[in-house]
Design a protein around this motif. Structure first.
Motif, mmCIF file in Angstrom:
data_model
loop_
_atom_site.group_PDB
_atom_site.id
_atom_site.type_symbol
_atom_site.label_atom_id
_atom_site.label_comp_id
_atom_site.label_asym_id
_atom_site.label_seq_id
_atom_site.Cartn_x
_atom_site.Cartn_y
_atom_site.Cartn_z
ATOM 1 N N THR A 252 -37.304 12.540 -65.175
ATOM 2 C CA THR A 252 -36.897 13.634 -64.290
ATOM 3 C C THR A 252 -36.432 14.826 -65.124
ATOM 4 N N ILE B 147 -39.868 12.232 -57.218
ATOM 5 C CA ILE B 147 -39.657 13.524 -56.565
ATOM 6 C C ILE B 147 -38.228 13.641 -56.031
ATOM 7 N N LEU C 240 -43.443 20.915 -49.570
ATOM 8 C CA LEU C 240 -42.380 20.701 -50.557
ATOM 9 C C LEU C 240 -41.119 21.450 -50.155
ATOM 10 N N SER D 278 -35.610 13.771 -58.737
ATOM 11 C CA SER D 278 -35.695 15.066 -59.421
ATOM 12 C C SER D 278 -35.004 16.147 -58.600
ATOM 13 N N LEU E 10 -43.019 19.245 -60.502
ATOM 14 C CA LEU E 10 -41.634 19.079 -60.928
ATOM 15 C C LEU E 10 -41.558 18.659 -62.393
ATOM 16 N N ALA F 287 -46.732 17.275 -56.080
ATOM 17 C CA ALA F 287 -45.311 17.629 -56.146
ATOM 18 C C ALA F 287 -44.674 17.041 -57.403
ATOM 19 N N ALA F 288 -45.006 15.788 -57.706
ATOM 20 C CA ALA F 288 -44.456 15.139 -58.904
ATOM 21 C C ALA F 288 -44.928 15.856 -60.166
#
Length: 273
Positions: free
Chosen positions: A209, A182, A74, A185, A41, A37-38
């Motif tokens: 971010t 996450i 997510l 962000s 993003l 997920a990080a």
């Protein structure tokens, strides 16, 4: 009682997570979700090949049906975070019983973080009447609960954190730091997340971010008197040429008469509890 939409999203997250990849340990699955997920993003705004490669390396370790579950997780997280800025991943990590209790790893409950932030920072919002933005430093950020509580105080006061706040957050644990990344962000908070040791200032990774890049915060911070943003160092810096004694004797001191405007100096908030 929590928000109905948040409760439903959390229930969906936990159900999907428990059914996901039974052939892997729960800690590994949660860590892989956080990491991917990080990476997603981050690379949505600032493309970095090493993070793309890490994502692909992780996802290929799952069966096709399980690969489709990660976007669902997510989506559940986005829905759970939608109603207000609060730590969702930290409590999930504890509730799913995959936290590293042997290492003393616990996450502050969101309600406690909000109370502390309200008592500490509500009066700080008045400073935004006289200056463009505030900066905050969190030396042990965990999943970002205290920062999200500060964001809630700021939004409740009518200020947009994307324009009025910049954060530097550090944690020695990579997964905790990426959980913070996450959530900040998704709440559009300009931030620099460092994976490293605050005490020794050992910096292993730096994550910015999307709001940091989209808000041109690198340039806004360059106008600040004391910029704490981490700058990567060159591996083999070129040494300056040696100055000869005769050159120094021939050079006359140069006096500049140009006056520069005083730099903007926002306040630095801290989390010293």
């Amino acid at each position: 009682m929590g928000e109905p939409s948040r409760d439903a999203a959390l229930s969906a997250f936990k159900k999907t997570f428990r059914e996901l990849a039974p052939y892997k340990h729960r800690y590994e699955v949660f860590k892989d979700f956080v990491t991917m997920a990080a990476c997603s993003l981050h690379n949505s705004v600032w493309k970095e090949p090493t993070r793309e490669a890490e994502y692909l390396s992780i996802i290929k370790g799952y069966k096709p049906d399980d690969q489709q579950a990660f976007p669902k997780l997510l989506g559940c997280l986005v829905q759970a975070l939608d109603s207000e800025p609060r730590d969702i991943l930290g409590p999930l990590y504890m509730e799913l019983e995959i936290a590293n209790k042997d290492a003393g790893q616990f996450f502050t409950p969101p309600e406690l973080s909000e109370m502390m932030a309200q008592l500490t920072f509500a009066s700080e919002m008045d400073k935004l009447n006289a200056q463009p933005f505030l900066t905050a430093g969190e030396p042990a950020c965990g999943a970002g609960g205290m920062i999200l509580a500060l964001v809630k105080v700021m939004t409740s006061a009518g200020y947009n954190p994307a324009d009025k706040l910049w954060v530097q957050a550090i944690d020695v644990d990579r997964m905790a730091a990426l959980m913070c990344y996450i959530q900040l962000s998704l709440w559009n908070v300009p931030a620099e997340i460092i994976v490293g040791n605050t005490l020794s200032w050992e910096i292993r990774e730096v994550w910015y971010t999307p709001a940091h890049h989209l808000g041109l915060w690198k340039y806004r911070l360059s106008r600040k008197a004391e910029n704490h943003e981490v700058e990567p160092k060159a591996e083999n810096p070129t040494p300056p040429p040696q100055e000869k004694a005769e050159d120094r004797e021939q050079q006359a001191p140069v006096m500049s008469e140009t006056k520069t405007a005083a730099p903007v100096k926002p306040s630095q908030l801290g989390f010293d509890f």
